[in-house]
Motif scaffolding. Structure first.
Motif, PDB file in Angstrom:
ATOM      1  N   VAL A   1      52.508 -45.827  64.899  1.00 25.41           N
ATOM      2  CA  VAL A   1      51.896 -46.022  63.623  1.00 25.41           C
ATOM      3  C   VAL A   1      50.784 -45.097  63.302  1.00 25.41           C
ATOM      4  O   VAL A   1      50.397 -44.798  62.159  1.00 25.41           O
ATOM      5  CB  VAL A   1      51.512 -47.677  63.608  1.00 25.41           C
ATOM      6  N   ALA A   2      49.906 -45.163  64.264  1.00 23.09           N
ATOM      7  CA  ALA A   2      48.821 -44.020  64.072  1.00 23.09           C
ATOM      8  C   ALA A   2      49.209 -42.646  63.755  1.00 23.09           C
ATOM      9  O   ALA A   2      48.448 -42.009  63.189  1.00 23.09           O
ATOM     10  CB  ALA A   2      47.963 -44.256  65.364  1.00 23.09           C
ATOM     11  N   LEU A   3      50.339 -42.251  64.427  1.00 22.03           N
ATOM     12  CA  LEU A   3      50.916 -40.657  64.292  1.00 22.03           C
ATOM     13  C   LEU A   3      51.324 -40.787  62.726  1.00 22.03           C
ATOM     14  O   LEU A   3      50.857 -39.568  62.135  1.00 22.03           O
ATOM     15  CB  LEU A   3      52.068 -40.565  65.205  1.00 22.03           C
ATOM     16  N   ARG A   4      52.010 -41.766  62.273  1.00 24.97           N
ATOM     17  CA  ARG A   4      52.153 -41.618  60.836  1.00 24.97           C
ATOM     18  C   ARG A   4      51.176 -41.341  59.826  1.00 24.97           C
ATOM     19  O   ARG A   4      51.112 -40.942  58.825  1.00 24.97           O
ATOM     20  CB  ARG A   4      53.095 -42.836  60.475  1.00 24.97           C
ATOM     21  N   PHE A   5      50.002 -42.297  60.199  1.00 21.15           N
ATOM     22  CA  PHE A   5      48.956 -42.068  59.390  1.00 21.15           C
ATOM     23  C   PHE A   5      48.287 -40.707  59.564  1.00 21.15           C
ATOM     24  O   PHE A   5      47.821 -40.365  58.673  1.00 21.15           O
ATOM     25  CB  PHE A   5      47.721 -43.292  59.630  1.00 21.15           C
ATOM     26  N   TYR A   6      48.129 -40.364  60.868  1.00 22.13           N
ATOM     27  CA  TYR A   6      47.556 -39.088  60.895  1.00 22.13           C
ATOM     28  C   TYR A   6      48.348 -37.883  60.280  1.00 22.13           C
ATOM     29  O   TYR A   6      47.924 -36.981  59.471  1.00 22.13           O
ATOM     30  CB  TYR A   6      47.719 -38.581  62.434  1.00 22.13           C
TER      31      TYR A   6
END
Length: 176
Positions: free
Chosen positions: A56-61
């Motif tokens: 999820v954090a990677l998608r936001f990044y």
């Protein structure tokens, strides 16, 4: 231009996700082996649960606008859409949400296709009323304008490149 170019570099709000990425990856690695009695067991079924925050954090990044020679990619946290540059009629910015009196209102890019369909992008101007606790592709107004100008130039020059008359705009203008 070879490959995908990120038109909108990671905003300072997206960069804040990097510690989250590191901690969740470390946590998944440390918590997947479990001590049961005197035996060390590795439970592969548990590991994916700990990796969900990482992805999820990677998608936001990775949220932002990307371009290659013939296409523009709109990457939001939950969806990725790729559009041919030949299909783009206009790139505008418009209020993200709310009415004229909404203090949280800020501009976001819109890509208007030749069919009349308007695509909203997650790239927007940071509104100080939102504060600093934010995870978004939000930029200062000057940077936002510069990204828009660069993307418009890429789309405009797309048709000229085939005839040998155009060239890519300089990338040095994207330094933040």
């Amino acid at each position: 231009m070879l490959g995908w170019e990120r038109i909108t570099p990671a905003s300072r709000y997206q960069v804040r996700l990097m510690p989250t990425l590191a901690v969740t990856a470390l946590g998944a690695g440390l918590l997947s082996p479990v001590m049961v009695g005197s035996q060390l067991l590795w439970l592969p079924a548990v590991e994916p649960v700990f990796l969900v925050p990482f992805f999820v954090a990677l998608r936001f990044y990775r949220t932002g606008l990307y371009a290659d020679r013939d296409r523009v990619r709109i990457r939001s946290p939950w969806r990725t859409r790729t559009v041919a540059m030949a299909d783009i009629a206009e790139i505008t910015s418009a209020p993200r949400r709310g009415d004229l009196h909404d203090p949280m209102r800020s501009d976001a890019f819109r890509i208007v296709l030749r069919t009349g369909e308007t695509l909203r992008t997650p790239v927007r101007v940071h509104n100080p009323a939102e504060g600093e606790r934010l995870i978004a592709a939000a930029y200062e107004r000057d940077d936002f304008r510069r990204f828009g100008d660069h993307l418009r130039a890429l789309v405009h020059n797309h048709g000229l490149d085939d005839e040998g008359k155009g060239e890519d705009p300089p990338l040095a203008t994207l330094n933040i």
